[in-house]
Design an enzyme around this catalytic site. Structure first.
Site, mmCIF file in Angstrom:
data_model
loop_
_atom_site.group_PDB
_atom_site.id
_atom_site.type_symbol
_atom_site.label_atom_id
_atom_site.label_comp_id
_atom_site.label_asym_id
_atom_site.label_seq_id
_atom_site.Cartn_x
_atom_site.Cartn_y
_atom_site.Cartn_z
ATOM 1 N N HIS A 59 0.805 -1.221 0.000
ATOM 2 C CA HIS A 59 0.000 0.000 0.000
ATOM 3 C C HIS A 59 0.841 1.276 0.000
ATOM 4 O O HIS A 59 1.966 1.295 0.485
ATOM 5 C CB HIS A 59 -0.897 0.050 1.247
ATOM 6 C CG HIS A 59 -1.818 -1.107 1.353
ATOM 7 N ND1 HIS A 59 -2.345 -1.549 2.526
ATOM 8 C CD2 HIS A 59 -2.305 -1.963 0.414
ATOM 9 C CE1 HIS A 59 -3.119 -2.589 2.329
ATOM 10 N NE2 HIS A 59 -3.101 -2.868 1.044
ATOM 11 N N LYS A 95 6.188 6.169 7.207
ATOM 12 C CA LYS A 95 5.705 5.269 8.261
ATOM 13 C C LYS A 95 6.867 4.796 9.123
ATOM 14 O O LYS A 95 7.959 4.542 8.613
ATOM 15 C CB LYS A 95 5.019 4.035 7.635
ATOM 16 C CG LYS A 95 3.851 4.384 6.747
ATOM 17 C CD LYS A 95 3.339 3.199 5.956
ATOM 18 C CE LYS A 95 2.243 3.667 5.008
ATOM 19 N NZ LYS A 95 1.828 2.608 4.066
ATOM 20 N N TYR A 146 2.133 1.269 13.914
ATOM 21 C CA TYR A 146 2.966 2.168 13.125
ATOM 22 C C TYR A 146 2.441 3.598 13.153
ATOM 23 O O TYR A 146 1.245 3.839 13.258
ATOM 24 C CB TYR A 146 3.150 1.664 11.700
ATOM 25 C CG TYR A 146 1.909 1.323 10.937
ATOM 26 C CD1 TYR A 146 1.192 0.156 11.208
ATOM 27 C CD2 TYR A 146 1.454 2.139 9.922
ATOM 28 C CE1 TYR A 146 0.051 -0.173 10.503
ATOM 29 C CE2 TYR A 146 0.319 1.818 9.196
ATOM 30 C CZ TYR A 146 -0.381 0.660 9.497
ATOM 31 O OH TYR A 146 -1.505 0.350 8.789
ATOM 32 N N ASP A 174 -6.684 -6.387 -1.395
ATOM 33 C CA ASP A 174 -5.270 -6.719 -1.662
ATOM 34 C C ASP A 174 -5.116 -7.793 -2.721
ATOM 35 O O ASP A 174 -4.029 -8.012 -3.236
ATOM 36 C CB ASP A 174 -4.574 -7.129 -0.359
ATOM 37 C CG ASP A 174 -4.283 -5.919 0.522
ATOM 38 O OD1 ASP A 174 -3.929 -6.122 1.693
ATOM 39 O OD2 ASP A 174 -4.435 -4.780 0.037
HETATM 40 C C1 LIG Z 1 -4.938 2.470 6.734
HETATM 41 C C2 LIG Z 1 -6.229 2.851 7.408
HETATM 42 C C3 LIG Z 1 -7.365 2.072 7.287
HETATM 43 N N1 LIG Z 1 -8.532 2.446 7.918
HETATM 44 C C4 LIG Z 1 -9.713 1.581 7.790
HETATM 45 C C5 LIG Z 1 -10.101 1.272 6.366
HETATM 46 C C6 LIG Z 1 -10.720 -0.103 6.462
HETATM 47 O O1 LIG Z 1 -12.086 0.011 6.840
HETATM 48 C C7 LIG Z 1 -9.959 -0.761 7.616
HETATM 49 C C8 LIG Z 1 -8.851 -1.686 7.150
HETATM 50 O O2 LIG Z 1 -8.063 -0.953 6.219
HETATM 51 P P1 LIG Z 1 -7.030 -1.722 5.306
HETATM 52 O O3 LIG Z 1 -7.656 -2.991 4.814
HETATM 53 O O4 LIG Z 1 -6.455 -0.754 4.315
HETATM 54 O O5 LIG Z 1 -5.919 -2.086 6.403
HETATM 55 P P2 LIG Z 1 -4.530 -2.833 6.049
HETATM 56 O O6 LIG Z 1 -4.698 -3.862 5.006
HETATM 57 O O7 LIG Z 1 -3.959 -3.229 7.362
HETATM 58 O O8 LIG Z 1 -3.619 -1.694 5.402
HETATM 59 C C9 LIG Z 1 -2.541 -1.090 6.099
HETATM 60 O O9 LIG Z 1 -1.487 -1.991 6.070
HETATM 61 C C10 LIG Z 1 -0.431 -1.727 5.165
HETATM 62 C C11 LIG Z 1 0.699 -2.687 5.461
HETATM 63 C C12 LIG Z 1 0.021 -0.336 5.218
HETATM 64 O O10 LIG Z 1 1.228 -0.004 5.165
HETATM 65 C C13 LIG Z 1 -0.991 0.700 5.214
HETATM 66 O O11 LIG Z 1 -0.622 1.720 6.132
HETATM 67 C C14 LIG Z 1 -2.372 0.288 5.509
HETATM 68 O O12 LIG Z 1 -3.016 0.368 4.267
HETATM 69 O O13 LIG Z 1 -9.394 0.325 8.379
HETATM 70 C C15 LIG Z 1 -8.611 3.574 8.705
HETATM 71 O O14 LIG Z 1 -9.682 3.880 9.267
HETATM 72 N N2 LIG Z 1 -7.489 4.361 8.835
HETATM 73 C C16 LIG Z 1 -6.298 4.042 8.215
HETATM 74 O O15 LIG Z 1 -5.307 4.783 8.391
#
Ligand SMILES: Cc1cn([C@H]2C[C@H](O)[C@@H](COP(=O)(O)OP(=O)(O)O[C@H]3O[C@H](C)C(=O)[C@H](O)[C@H]3O)O2)c(=O)[nH]c1=O
Length: 185
Positions: free
Chosen positions: A62, A72, A132, A168
């Site tokens: 991401h 980060k 993070y 993803d």
């Molecule tokens: C990133 C983020 C997400 N969200 C919400 C959006 C979705 O409803 C839920 C899960 O989000 P996401 O599927 O994007 O989470 P990850 O797959 O863990 O993604 C993260 O993990 C990878 C490794 C990264 O480096 C990024 O910082 C970040 O995208 O949390 C938020 O409310 N705030 C935030 O800052």
């Protein structure tokens, strides 16, 4: 705090000073003073935590587009990850190059991922929690990703069939991705 040299300029692998005593240990997980002294001068505005119940979960790769690009500071507060960064800065001598690092609760290592890099990790053990800091707020409209298994990147993940979110499993390869980062030398 010791800073290990990485193959990708501006990515920093950090070994914080751990003060051990018979009770256990104490460490400053972040300090603007000591982190500025090693070149990490950005001001972080948001802390994130993700918990992955199983080993083999892969989150990434991401990034957020400019003007909401994020740097980060990543660490593991339970379990262990294989943490990967990819250089997306156009004009960079290491554009499209990746590097992987093992971060774990036991090694207490931290990874600084500058803006202009895609970031992702896979969990190596169950119940892995990743904490993070980011220096720009979450911006869903600028949230982008590239495929974890892009053959042109050739990332050597320690697994073959990861547990992925729907999002993803649908990212484009780097050649088709929207990026707007410039290498500043
Ligand atoms: C990133 C983020 C997400 N969200 C919400 C959006 C979705 O409803 C839920 C899960 O989000 P996401 O599927 O994007 O989470 P990850 O797959 O863990 O993604 C993260 O993990 C990878 C490794 C990264 O480096 C990024 O910082 C970040 O995208 O949390 C938020 O409310 N705030 C935030 O800052």
């Amino acid at each position: 705090m010791r800073v290990a040299v990485t193959k990708l300029t501006d990515v920093k692998l950090l070994d914080p000073n751990v003060q051990e005593d018979p009770r256990g240990y104490f460490m400053e997980s972040y300090s603007l003073l000591t982190f500025s002294a090693v070149g990490i001068k950005c001001v972080f505005v948001q802390d994130n935590i993700s918990l992955s119940e199983q080993a083999g979960v892969l989150r990434g790769l991401h990034y957020q587009l400019n003007p909401k690009a994020q740097s980060k500071l990543v660490r593991v507060t339970s379990g262990a990850i294989y943490d990967v960064v990819v250089d997306l800065r156009q004009g960079s001598p290491t554009f499209g190059h990746w590097e992987g690092f093992i971060l774990s609760f036991s090694n207490k290592r931290q990874l600084f991922v500058p803006q202009g890099f895609a970031h992702g990790f896979c969990t190596l053990v169950p119940q892995t929690e990743v904490t993070y800091k980011v220096n720009e707020f979450y911006s869903p409209e600028n949230d982008r990703g590239i495929a974890w298994n892009d053959p042109a990147l050739g990332i050597d993940w320690p697994l073959r069939n990861p547990i992925l979110s729907a999002k993803d499993s649908q990212h484009p390869i780097l050649a088709d991705a929207e990026i707007n980062f410039k290498y500043e030398g």
